[in-house]
Write an enzyme that holds these catalytic residues in place. Structure first.
Site, mmCIF file in Angstrom:
data_model
loop_
_atom_site.group_PDB
_atom_site.id
_atom_site.type_symbol
_atom_site.label_atom_id
_atom_site.label_comp_id
_atom_site.label_asym_id
_atom_site.label_seq_id
_atom_site.Cartn_x
_atom_site.Cartn_y
_atom_site.Cartn_z
ATOM 1 N N TYR A 37 46.176 50.554 -4.266
ATOM 2 C CA TYR A 37 47.003 50.681 -3.066
ATOM 3 C C TYR A 37 46.660 49.522 -2.126
ATOM 4 C CZ TYR A 37 50.027 53.146 0.179
ATOM 5 O OH TYR A 37 51.053 53.478 1.009
ATOM 6 N N LYS A 92 64.522 66.441 -22.364
ATOM 7 C CA LYS A 92 64.876 65.099 -22.832
ATOM 8 C C LYS A 92 63.751 64.109 -22.516
ATOM 9 C CE LYS A 92 68.167 62.843 -24.900
ATOM 10 N NZ LYS A 92 69.556 62.881 -24.442
#
Length: 423
Positions: A37, A92
């Site tokens: 970060y 999926k």
């Protein structure tokens, strides 16, 4: 057979649903945190600002697919909406990861207006390396996919259309070979004229079947030139013929493809077809005619269904993982017809290869060989992605849509084999 309670418990046990996000870089120390970060993250941000394609170097974008729906045509359940579509889209995403090591986010969008849906999906392009559209009703799905394909610079693939088409194309080629036919002189009849049917008809036509030999039947009967309710997608296959019903069309047909609803085909209709007919009854979970009924009526047929409990399962998992794997790995800007045909041809060829012992074990079978009961690879055949993805990549490069060409496809195939073998 699974029970309702088994299915609900599977999805409900903690953690809820079927997917989660994990970190791919360490974040255990102060330095790790600074790299992940602030302040370290600023460096890749600035590189991407200079060239947006650097997002493929410094982020997961190149291996990330958006599985996107509005829930207007979910499986065989119909227009159940985006909330109810989420379990399917999560599923999926699981298949993308399981079969091709592709990460996927499922996005269920509460929008039925095609233009607004397109604008929402377009705004997501910076996030994804590709878009898998799913369970969007026809005819809106054609318009949505066409616009997104034109307006985005990443692959867009409506799996309900093209996944079924790619696999059916492979099944058709091998069935024709087994029965001594060729694409130029077969009569093909469709029950159903929606997204999957149109896509199958188009790929069959591209594989060599003349347009005048392809007959579509919808809820009103045969799609013919005297009807005044035919939009361009179906109209391309409108026939000039006195026939008006599915039964009329099936008379003397060489091939039947069902992408409609259960029970629409009778034994009598099958008996009217040509000798050694080819029957793809793909409605799920219940086909247009059941496998036992069909085989009893016509022992000479080659039959495929969408079910795993009978031979020749046409399962989209044979298509989309490998197609996206190849498309992502060469940075394809689209998934074009050449890439789809390449996938069909590769699947057809793989079905003729010797079967590994592992596949026999997975299916608890003693013998599998190319023939009327084995016209396409098994859904769990681990060779599919390493076999198909390089051919998709090759087609992308040859057709000029690959932004990051692969120099050595043989080495690429070996890398895929190693990747899949880790599972």
């Amino acid at each position: 057979m699974i029970t309702k309670n088994e299915a609900l418990n599977y999805h409900e046990i903690t953690p809820k649903g079927k997917i989660e996000i994990i970190a791919t870089k360490p974040c255990a120390t102060q330095k790790d945190l600074s790299l992940a970060y602030t302040p370290g993250v600023a460096e890749p941000c600035l590189e991407i600002e200079k060239d947006s394609d650097n997002s493929y170097r410094f982020t997961a974008r190149g291996n990330l697919v958006g599985v996107i729906t509005n829930g207007t045509a979910v499986l065989g359940l119909g227009n159940i909406g985006p909330y109810a579509a989420k379990p399917v889209m999560e599923g999926k995403a699981v298949l993308f990861k399981k079969f091709a090591n592709i990460d996927a986010f499922d996005l269920e969008i509460k929008e039925s207006d095609p233009d607004r849906f397109v604008e929402i999906v377009k705004s997501l392009e910076p996030t994804f390396g590709g878009i898998n559209l799913e369970d969007i009703k026809a005819p809106e799905c054609f318009y949505i996919e066409r616009r997104l394909t034109m307006e985005l610079n990443i692959p867009v693939f409506h799996d309900d259309q093209h996944g079924t088409a790619v696999i059916s194309g492979a099944a058709l080629l091998n069935s024709l070979e087994i029965t001594g036919r060729n694409t130029k002189n077969v009569k093909i009849v469709f029950s159903g004229a929606g997204a999957a049917a149109i896509a199958c008809a188009k790929i069959f036509h591209r594989l060599g079947v003349p347009r005048e030999n392809i007959f579509l039947c919808d809820r009103k009967g045969l799609v013919h030139q005297d009807r005044d309710d035919i939009e361009p997608e179906r109209g391309f296959f409108a026939q000039k013929t006195p026939g008006r019903t599915l039964a009329d069309a099936m008379r003397d047909a060489d091939v039947f493809v069902g992408v409609s609803s259960k029970g629409l085909v009778t034994p009598t209709m099958l008996k009217s077809m040509a000798p050694n007919a080819i029957v793809f009854a793909l409605a799920n979970p219940d086909p247009e005619i059941t496998y036992p009924e069909a085989i009893q009526a016509r022992p000479d047929i080659i039959m495929a269904t969408g079910r795993s409990d009978y031979p020749n399962q046409v399962n989209n998992v044979l298509g989309f993982p490998a197609i996206f794997r190849g498309a992502l790995d060469v940075g394809a800007s689209t998934i074009n017809e050449e890439m789809k045909i390449a996938a069909s041809l590769a699947l057809a060829k793989l079905a003729k290869e010797p079967i590994p012992a592992k596949v026999y074990t997975l299916y608890q079978l003693k013998e599998i060989s190319f023939g009327k009961n084995y016209i396409i690879p098994k859904a769990l055949d681990y060779r599919v992605v390493p076999w198909v993805a390089p051919e998709v990549a090759r087609a992308a490069m040859n057709s000029g849509v690959a932004k990051r060409p692969i120099a050595d496809l043989a080495k690429y195939r070996q890398e895929l084999e190693a990747l899949i073998a880790k599972d």
